[in-house]
Design an enzyme around this catalytic site. Sequence first.
Site, PDB file in Angstrom:
ATOM      1  N   LYS A 166       7.409  -3.231  -3.434  1.00 29.60           N
ATOM      2  CA  LYS A 166       7.390  -4.503  -4.249  1.00 29.60           C
ATOM      3  C   LYS A 166       8.214  -5.443  -3.796  1.00 29.60           C
ATOM      4  O   LYS A 166       7.863  -6.475  -3.813  1.00 29.60           O
ATOM      5  CB  LYS A 166       7.374  -4.128  -5.658  1.00 29.60           C
ATOM      6  CG  LYS A 166       6.009  -3.361  -6.265  1.00 29.60           C
ATOM      7  CD  LYS A 166       6.058  -3.278  -7.697  1.00 29.60           C
ATOM      8  CE  LYS A 166       7.441  -2.715  -8.131  1.00 29.60           C
ATOM      9  NZ  LYS A 166       7.613  -1.231  -8.156  1.00 29.60           N
ATOM     10  N   ARG A 171      21.215   3.900  -4.284  1.00 25.96           N
ATOM     11  CA  ARG A 171      21.206   3.606  -5.505  1.00 25.96           C
ATOM     12  C   ARG A 171      21.121   5.077  -6.212  1.00 25.96           C
ATOM     13  O   ARG A 171      20.252   6.013  -5.818  1.00 25.96           O
ATOM     14  CB  ARG A 171      19.898   2.916  -6.013  1.00 25.96           C
ATOM     15  CG  ARG A 171      20.203   1.454  -6.126  1.00 25.96           C
ATOM     16  CD  ARG A 171      19.205   0.461  -6.277  1.00 25.96           C
ATOM     17  NE  ARG A 171      18.126   0.947  -6.925  1.00 25.96           N
ATOM     18  CZ  ARG A 171      17.045   0.444  -7.010  1.00 25.96           C
ATOM     19  NH1 ARG A 171      16.754  -0.698  -6.479  1.00 25.96           N
ATOM     20  NH2 ARG A 171      16.143   0.716  -8.095  1.00 25.96           N
ATOM     21  N   ARG A 188      16.119   4.919   1.349  1.00 27.50           N
ATOM     22  CA  ARG A 188      16.483   3.391   0.707  1.00 27.50           C
ATOM     23  C   ARG A 188      18.037   3.060   0.898  1.00 27.50           C
ATOM     24  O   ARG A 188      18.533   4.022   0.341  1.00 27.50           O
ATOM     25  CB  ARG A 188      15.670   3.158  -0.234  1.00 27.50           C
ATOM     26  CG  ARG A 188      15.553   1.785  -0.591  1.00 27.50           C
ATOM     27  CD  ARG A 188      14.379   1.494  -1.487  1.00 27.50           C
ATOM     28  NE  ARG A 188      14.422   1.639  -2.845  1.00 27.50           N
ATOM     29  CZ  ARG A 188      13.869   0.938  -3.784  1.00 27.50           C
ATOM     30  NH1 ARG A 188      12.853   0.294  -3.477  1.00 27.50           N
ATOM     31  NH2 ARG A 188      14.022   1.515  -5.045  1.00 27.50           N
ATOM     32  N   ARG A 199      10.927   8.906 -12.240  1.00 25.03           N
ATOM     33  CA  ARG A 199      10.509   7.615 -12.162  1.00 25.03           C
ATOM     34  C   ARG A 199       9.008   7.672 -11.863  1.00 25.03           C
ATOM     35  O   ARG A 199       8.317   6.670 -12.579  1.00 25.03           O
ATOM     36  CB  ARG A 199      11.171   6.609 -11.196  1.00 25.03           C
ATOM     37  CG  ARG A 199      12.794   6.418 -11.522  1.00 25.03           C
ATOM     38  CD  ARG A 199      13.632   5.828 -10.574  1.00 25.03           C
ATOM     39  NE  ARG A 199      13.238   4.464 -10.403  1.00 25.03           N
ATOM     40  CZ  ARG A 199      13.754   3.887  -9.373  1.00 25.03           C
ATOM     41  NH1 ARG A 199      14.310   4.195  -8.381  1.00 25.03           N
ATOM     42  NH2 ARG A 199      13.167   2.610  -9.361  1.00 25.03           N
ATOM     43  N   ARG A 203       6.055  -3.281 -17.093  1.00 21.67           N
ATOM     44  CA  ARG A 203       6.087  -1.745 -16.755  1.00 21.67           C
ATOM     45  C   ARG A 203       5.341  -1.110 -17.915  1.00 21.67           C
ATOM     46  O   ARG A 203       5.261   0.216 -17.558  1.00 21.67           O
ATOM     47  CB  ARG A 203       7.436  -1.296 -16.471  1.00 21.67           C
ATOM     48  CG  ARG A 203       7.859  -1.185 -14.873  1.00 21.67           C
ATOM     49  CD  ARG A 203       9.287  -0.839 -15.042  1.00 21.67           C
ATOM     50  NE  ARG A 203       9.769  -0.085 -13.847  1.00 21.67           N
ATOM     51  CZ  ARG A 203      10.588  -0.744 -12.915  1.00 21.67           C
ATOM     52  NH1 ARG A 203      10.893  -2.038 -12.848  1.00 21.67           N
ATOM     53  NH2 ARG A 203      11.067   0.245 -12.015  1.00 21.67           N
TER      54      ARG A 203
HETATM   55  P1  AMP Z   1      13.503  -1.309 -10.198  1.00 20.26           P
HETATM   56  O1  AMP Z   1      14.869  -1.877  -9.440  1.00 20.26           O
HETATM   57  O2  AMP Z   1      12.698  -2.310 -10.594  1.00 20.26           O
HETATM   58  O3  AMP Z   1      12.868  -0.110  -9.694  1.00 20.26           O
HETATM   59  O4  AMP Z   1      14.325  -0.911 -11.674  1.00 20.26           O
HETATM   60  C1  AMP Z   1      15.431  -0.096 -11.735  1.00 20.26           C
HETATM   61  C2  AMP Z   1      15.316   0.443 -13.292  1.00 20.26           C
HETATM   62  O5  AMP Z   1      15.622  -0.835 -14.082  1.00 20.26           O
HETATM   63  C3  AMP Z   1      14.280   1.276 -13.621  1.00 20.26           C
HETATM   64  O6  AMP Z   1      14.157   2.577 -13.327  1.00 20.26           O
HETATM   65  C4  AMP Z   1      14.420   1.202 -15.150  1.00 20.26           C
HETATM   66  O7  AMP Z   1      15.313   1.818 -15.703  1.00 20.26           O
HETATM   67  C5  AMP Z   1      15.008  -0.451 -15.408  1.00 20.26           C
HETATM   68  N1  AMP Z   1      13.834  -1.537 -15.522  1.00 20.26           N
HETATM   69  C6  AMP Z   1      13.604  -2.417 -14.630  1.00 20.26           C
HETATM   70  N2  AMP Z   1      12.626  -3.118 -15.057  1.00 20.26           N
HETATM   71  C7  AMP Z   1      12.120  -2.786 -16.231  1.00 20.26           C
HETATM   72  C8  AMP Z   1      11.120  -2.953 -16.872  1.00 20.26           C
HETATM   73  N3  AMP Z   1      10.191  -3.897 -16.788  1.00 20.26           N
HETATM   74  N4  AMP Z   1      11.051  -2.124 -18.182  1.00 20.26           N
HETATM   75  C9  AMP Z   1      11.981  -1.222 -18.401  1.00 20.26           C
HETATM   76  N5  AMP Z   1      13.019  -0.744 -17.699  1.00 20.26           N
HETATM   77  C10 AMP Z   1      13.042  -1.463 -16.393  1.00 20.26           C
END
Ligand code: AMP
Length: 209
Positions: A13, A155, A122, A166, A88
Amino acid sequence: MNLILLGAPGAGKGTQAAIICERLNIPTISTGNIIRAALKSGTEMGLKAKSYMDQGKLVPDEVVIGIIKERLAEDDCQNGFVLDGFPRTIPQAEALDKMVKIDKVIDLEVSDEAIIARMSGRRVCEKCGATYHLLYKKPKAEGVCDICGGTLIQRKDDHPDTVKARLEVYHKETEPLIAHYKKQGVVKRVDGQEEVADTTRLTLAALEA
Ligand code: AMP
């Protein structure tokens, strides 16, 4: 155009969002990036989010809904935006429905097996957040960001056990959003391809359709 990129963590994404926002000249809004920036600058919200993120769990809805509400009110979002990583959960989607009208949702589909393989390679710049991959998007110099010269790291939430957690969260909490947006008639499915450029071609075609 107000867009959402939906898909499992690691589906690509962020990569597609960066390309689309450049083409359409609209900002990408990534809640993950906003939370990581808050964590880096040591804000209360960032510190609160850290334990959830590190375990592969979702940060509470009210926190991310607040982040998005503030961000969408900024001037650069008035001609459209690409949402990456939000919504989400169903409550997040319902809150978003009250804020803006969504024109299209790209559902980026990639199998769990492919995601686990991809995420182990990654890397991310600890300074500017740019993303790389050991196989698909190598930096010019190993371990160094092409853009800002920062150090590339893995990360914590890209470690295999966290990735599995996840993916479970994705299937349980986020996948139901596809049906939510199908009811609004705005979903376009794109099958994620091995090559980034191929996925981009399909994504841009889906946006034009
Ligand atoms: P991402 O970089 O989008 O994969 O987000 C990394 C982490 O941030 C996720 O695993 C969640 O812990 C938190 N996070 C990001 N966006 C959201 C969201 N919309 N709702 C809840 N947690 C989020």
